[in-house]
Design a protein around this motif. Structure first.
Motif, PDB file in Angstrom:
ATOM      1  N   ILE A  45      19.930  -4.778 -44.734  1.00 52.86           N
ATOM      2  CA  ILE A  45      19.471  -3.386 -44.636  1.00 52.86           C
ATOM      3  C   ILE A  45      19.150  -2.977 -43.202  1.00 52.86           C
ATOM      4  N   PRO A  46      18.420  -3.792 -42.401  1.00 53.63           N
ATOM      5  CA  PRO A  46      18.183  -3.398 -41.005  1.00 53.63           C
ATOM      6  C   PRO A  46      19.472  -3.218 -40.199  1.00 53.63           C
ATOM      7  N   VAL A  47      20.504  -4.037 -40.511  1.00 52.43           N
ATOM      8  CA  VAL A  47      21.789  -3.884 -39.823  1.00 52.43           C
ATOM      9  C   VAL A  47      22.358  -2.502 -40.097  1.00 52.43           C
ATOM     10  N   TYR A  48      22.322  -2.100 -41.374  1.00 53.85           N
ATOM     11  CA  TYR A  48      22.848  -0.790 -41.752  1.00 53.85           C
ATOM     12  C   TYR A  48      22.006   0.334 -41.152  1.00 53.85           C
ATOM     13  N   ILE A  49      20.682   0.109 -41.068  1.00 51.26           N
ATOM     14  CA  ILE A  49      19.812   1.121 -40.441  1.00 51.26           C
ATOM     15  C   ILE A  49      20.192   1.309 -38.976  1.00 51.26           C
ATOM     16  N   GLY A  50      20.419   0.181 -38.263  1.00 51.46           N
ATOM     17  CA  GLY A  50      20.825   0.253 -36.850  1.00 51.46           C
ATOM     18  C   GLY A  50      22.153   0.962 -36.691  1.00 51.46           C
ATOM     19  N   GLU A  51      23.109   0.638 -37.577  1.00 50.19           N
ATOM     20  CA  GLU A  51      24.419   1.307 -37.517  1.00 50.19           C
ATOM     21  C   GLU A  51      24.277   2.797 -37.789  1.00 50.19           C
ATOM     22  N   ALA A  52      23.385   3.134 -38.726  1.00 53.42           N
ATOM     23  CA  ALA A  52      23.160   4.543 -39.045  1.00 53.42           C
ATOM     24  C   ALA A  52      22.558   5.285 -37.860  1.00 53.42           C
ATOM     25  N   VAL A  53      21.638   4.634 -37.160  1.00 43.12           N
ATOM     26  CA  VAL A  53      21.046   5.254 -35.964  1.00 43.12           C
ATOM     27  C   VAL A  53      22.111   5.495 -34.903  1.00 43.12           C
ATOM     28  N   ASP A  54      22.970   4.498 -34.696  1.00 36.62           N
ATOM     29  CA  ASP A  54      24.036   4.650 -33.700  1.00 36.62           C
ATOM     30  C   ASP A  54      25.006   5.766 -34.079  1.00 36.62           C
ATOM     31  N   VAL A  66       8.777  -4.769 -25.901  1.00 39.38           N
ATOM     32  CA  VAL A  66       8.877  -4.687 -24.444  1.00 39.38           C
ATOM     33  C   VAL A  66      10.221  -5.221 -23.957  1.00 39.38           C
ATOM     34  N   ALA A  67      10.589  -6.432 -24.460  1.00 39.59           N
ATOM     35  CA  ALA A  67      11.862  -7.035 -24.033  1.00 39.59           C
ATOM     36  C   ALA A  67      13.047  -6.168 -24.449  1.00 39.59           C
ATOM     37  N   GLY A  68      12.979  -5.627 -25.668  1.00 43.61           N
ATOM     38  CA  GLY A  68      14.068  -4.779 -26.165  1.00 43.61           C
ATOM     39  C   GLY A  68      14.192  -3.491 -25.377  1.00 43.61           C
ATOM     40  N   ALA A  69      13.059  -2.886 -25.019  1.00 43.38           N
ATOM     41  CA  ALA A  69      13.086  -1.636 -24.253  1.00 43.38           C
ATOM     42  C   ALA A  69      13.726  -1.857 -22.889  1.00 43.38           C
ATOM     43  N   LEU A  70      13.369  -2.965 -22.230  1.00 46.95           N
ATOM     44  CA  LEU A  70      13.950  -3.274 -20.925  1.00 46.95           C
ATOM     45  C   LEU A  70      15.455  -3.487 -21.026  1.00 46.95           C
ATOM     46  N   LEU A  71      15.887  -4.169 -22.080  1.00 50.47           N
ATOM     47  CA  LEU A  71      17.315  -4.399 -22.278  1.00 50.47           C
ATOM     48  C   LEU A  71      18.052  -3.097 -22.585  1.00 50.47           C
ATOM     49  N   ALA A  72      17.405  -2.227 -23.387  1.00 48.88           N
ATOM     50  CA  ALA A  72      18.038  -0.950 -23.747  1.00 48.88           C
ATOM     51  C   ALA A  72      18.217  -0.068 -22.515  1.00 48.88           C
ATOM     52  N   ILE A  73      17.230  -0.086 -21.604  1.00 45.33           N
ATOM     53  CA  ILE A  73      17.305   0.717 -20.374  1.00 45.33           C
ATOM     54  C   ILE A  73      18.473   0.241 -19.500  1.00 45.33           C
ATOM     55  N   SER A  74      18.646  -1.086 -19.466  1.00 44.30           N
ATOM     56  CA  SER A  74      19.724  -1.644 -18.642  1.00 44.30           C
ATOM     57  C   SER A  74      21.066  -1.654 -19.348  1.00 44.30           C
ATOM     58  N   GLY A  75      21.073  -1.182 -20.609  1.00 42.43           N
ATOM     59  CA  GLY A  75      22.325  -1.133 -21.361  1.00 42.43           C
ATOM     60  C   GLY A  75      22.693  -2.426 -22.038  1.00 42.43           C
ATOM     61  N   GLY A  76      21.757  -3.363 -22.123  1.00 42.80           N
ATOM     62  CA  GLY A  76      22.041  -4.654 -22.750  1.00 42.80           C
ATOM     63  C   GLY A  76      22.022  -4.607 -24.262  1.00 42.80           C
ATOM     64  N   ILE A  77      21.480  -3.523 -24.847  1.00 47.40           N
ATOM     65  CA  ILE A  77      21.433  -3.383 -26.299  1.00 47.40           C
ATOM     66  C   ILE A  77      21.414  -1.898 -26.631  1.00 47.40           C
ATOM     67  N   SER A  78      22.061  -1.516 -27.734  1.00 45.02           N
ATOM     68  CA  SER A  78      22.103  -0.107 -28.127  1.00 45.02           C
ATOM     69  C   SER A  78      20.775   0.289 -28.771  1.00 45.02           C
ATOM     70  N   VAL A  79      20.577   1.609 -28.903  1.00 40.12           N
ATOM     71  CA  VAL A  79      19.354   2.094 -29.563  1.00 40.12           C
ATOM     72  C   VAL A  79      19.313   1.624 -31.008  1.00 40.12           C
ATOM     73  N   THR A 131      16.624  -0.809 -32.818  1.00 39.18           N
ATOM     74  CA  THR A 131      15.984  -0.419 -34.082  1.00 39.18           C
ATOM     75  C   THR A 131      16.096  -1.548 -35.104  1.00 39.18           C
ATOM     76  N   SER A 132      17.292  -2.120 -35.212  1.00 35.15           N
ATOM     77  CA  SER A 132      17.501  -3.243 -36.138  1.00 35.15           C
ATOM     78  C   SER A 132      16.616  -4.422 -35.759  1.00 35.15           C
ATOM     79  N   PHE A 133      16.550  -4.690 -34.441  1.00 36.49           N
ATOM     80  CA  PHE A 133      15.786  -5.844 -33.987  1.00 36.49           C
ATOM     81  C   PHE A 133      14.301  -5.673 -34.269  1.00 36.49           C
ATOM     82  N   LEU A 134      13.785  -4.469 -34.049  1.00 34.84           N
ATOM     83  CA  LEU A 134      12.371  -4.216 -34.347  1.00 34.84           C
ATOM     84  C   LEU A 134      12.092  -4.373 -35.842  1.00 34.84           C
ATOM     85  N   ALA A 135      13.050  -3.928 -36.657  1.00 34.18           N
ATOM     86  CA  ALA A 135      12.905  -4.103 -38.109  1.00 34.18           C
ATOM     87  C   ALA A 135      12.884  -5.583 -38.466  1.00 34.18           C
TER      88      ALA A 135
END
Length: 584
Positions: free
Chosen positions: A44-53, A270-283, A287-291
């Protein structure tokens, strides 16, 4: 101390696993269902992340793709529901069937324990083990199955899914994991001993409450109610204190692990936000990772609660296993009594309840078939003890007792006791109809035989006056029957069986004098040709005995019939004259 507790816990866990062995296929099926439940839940979190994207950016919503993802989510939710329902059904069946079997084994063992052992323990404590402790054990076991399986699999599955999303952030989560486990383990060790004390105190309180309820008339008669309330208050406070400590320490587990898990969640954010800013992970990926981080933390909170409940369950399980492990009475089936004539020999018999305080020593008696043996003497002289030895309620410590030349230790207790009919001073009636109570002695008896026995014991008259006669329902402590009426039913029960030998231990002590005279007449008929033992304080009831034994301090000081003992002018003669006011 902690090592001893760990060792004991390990032994109890092994015992629990032995009890679970017959259900291994159910448990395997439950694990498979738990695995599918976790997989569907983690999808379900995978699908939530895909839905956000699919919805990131202005006027950049992929509607078609979004509906496909919603369909996948619906499938995952349905799969979670179905497999979780099946898992719960399996877990419920295993838990309550195991508890039912343990409760039955404990009760069955109690039925074959030596009576010496039962007399030496609190009856209320046994009740607490079979009822309350078994319920607590089942609750802990059910929680263990329901949440432990899915919790462990969720943790493992979440790690796999997180590594697939982003290995760097997953490493942050994994590094902090041991801290949560160490916290839970530390608190669990502390709570086990406290739950043990709680279970012990609960058994003591149950025992005392049961005693006061059963003896309420005596409590009221002696104005003991205030004392009883004070004593119960002390036991109640002990239970409250031990329960408070056990609950307090167990309740620390959840907030402690939640604190650690909050740190993990913060680290992921914190780690995810830094990676998202640098483009290392999508929004959507973040979202999936936080879930996942939230789901990863949740099982630790649940497992910490499960561990706490398991400590309580193991403490209660230990008390049930202790009861199940008691040694049963030793049986022998070398010989089998049948067509008993009633020759009984006590040869150099010795016995004591306490090895340091000898009671019966080197007792020799020879009783011929059909004799009526009366046993008299002061309280504590050993009269009832003699009967207990004859019935093998207690085992002799020396010498031998034989019936028709057969040592009673060489036959089963069941076969021995089938040869005796007993009427005791303390009446016992079970919950059921009067008919049910009478047929205990002879299940195959006809209505005519039952009525004839009741008439012989003079119980038929009051039975017919009851609302449903022989089908009147009574309880074990039914207040609608007088003590004398209850005794008459017990006498009727023995008269319906008519075994080869009889034991009457103060059998008419609760009956009025007029009825007693009628009962004595019935007893004379019933004892005709049967070896009979009569324990009595009223010497008027034993004048016709073939032999009278005067006992004192576990010894037979005089032996003979009524006339012989009066002529002798010894202990019996003094007791007789004193009872009838004939002292000079």
């Amino acid at each position: 101390m902690s090592k001893k507790i760990d060792k004991k816990q390990t032994q109890i866990i092994k015992r629990v696993l032995q009890e679970l062995k017959p259900y291994r296929f159910h448990l395997i099926a439950s694990l498979i269902c738990a695995a599918f439940t976790v997989v569907f839940t983690l999808m379900i979190p995978v699908y939530i992340g895909e839905a956000v994207d699919c919805m990131v950016g202005v006027d950049n919503i992929d509607t078609a793709g979004l509906w496909k993802i919603v369909g996948k989510m619906a499938f995952a939710i349905a799969g979670t529901f179905i497999f979780q329902w099946i898992m719960n059904r399996l877990n419920n069946y295993v838990t309550y069937d195991v508890t039912k079997n343990m409760r039955q084994k404990a009760f069955d063992k109690m039925m074959i324990m030596p009576i010496r052992h039962i007399d030496g323990h609190s009856h209320g404590d046994y009740m607490s083990r079979i009822t309350t402790d078994a319920d607590v054990f089942s609750d802990g076991l059910l929680m263990g199955f329901s949440q432990l399986f899915t919790g462990v699999l969720t943790i493992l599955g979440t790690i796999i899914f997180m590594v697939r999303v982003n290995a760097v952030i997953a490493l942050v989560v994994i590094v902090f994991t041991p801290v949560s486990l160490l916290v839970a383990k530390f608190i669990a060790q502390k709570t086990y001993a406290m739950f043990q004390l709680q279970a012990k105190n609960r058994g003591e309180q149950t025992s005392y409450a049961n005693e006061m309820i059963e003896q309420q008339r005596v409590v009221a008669a002696f104005a003991y109610r205030e004392n009883a309330k004070e004593e119960f208050s002390v036991l109640n406070q002990k239970l409250a204190d031990s329960s408070l400590k056990a609950t307090f320490f167990s309740s620390i587990t959840n907030p402690a692990t939640r604190f650690v898990n909050s740190l993990i969640y913060s680290g992921v954010g914190v780690a995810g936000a830094l990676l998202a800013i640098s483009g290392g992970i999508s929004v959507g990926g973040l979202t999936s990772f936080l879930a996942y981080a939230s789901q990863y933390a949740k099982p630790f909170n649940e497992i910490s609660g499960v561990v706490t409940e398991l400590q309580n369950a193991l403490a209660c399980g230990a008390r049930i296993f202790e009861m199940m492990d008691e040694k049963p009475v030793e049986e022998s089936d070398e010989n089998f009594l049948q067509n008993v004539e009633g020759t009984i020999e006590f040869s150099d018999v010795s016995f004591s309840y306490d090895p340091a305080k000898p009671l019966i020593e080197h007792l020799n008696l020879s009783i011929k078939p059909g004799w009526r043996v009366a046993i008299v003497g002061p309280t504590g002289s050993g009269k009832t003890t003699l009967i207990n030895l004859l019935m093998r309620f207690y085992e002799i410590t020396g010498g031998s007792i034989t019936i028709d030349g057969v040592d009673i230790r060489s036959i089963t207790r069941k076969n021995l006791r089938e040869q005796f009919g007993m009427v005791l001073q303390e009446t016992w009636l079970m919950e059921g109809t009067i008919r049910d109570n009478l047929l205990v002695a002879n299940p195959d008896a006809t209505q005519e035989e039952m009525v004839a026995a009741a008439k012989m014991s003079h119980a038929h008259g009051f039975i017919k006056r009851l609302p449903q006669g022989y089908d009147t329902f009574i309880t074990s402590d039914d207040g609608s029957l007088s003590q004398g009426e209850r005794q008459l039913l017990c006498i009727t029960r023995v008269m319906l069986a008519l075994p080869p030998m009889l034991i009457l231990d103060e059998a008419t002590s609760s009956i009025d004098t007029r009825t007693e005279m009628k009962i004595q007449s019935a007893f004379q008929t019933m004892m005709e040709g049967r070896t009979s033992f009569v324990v009595a304080h009223r010497l008027s009831t034993i004048r016709e005995a073939d032999v009278i034994l005067y006992m004192q301090d576990g010894k037979v000081l005089e032996q003979g019939n009524h006339k012989e003992l009066l002529a002798k002018g010894g202990y019996y003669a003094k007791l007789y004259r004193k009872q009838f006011g004939l002292e000079e």
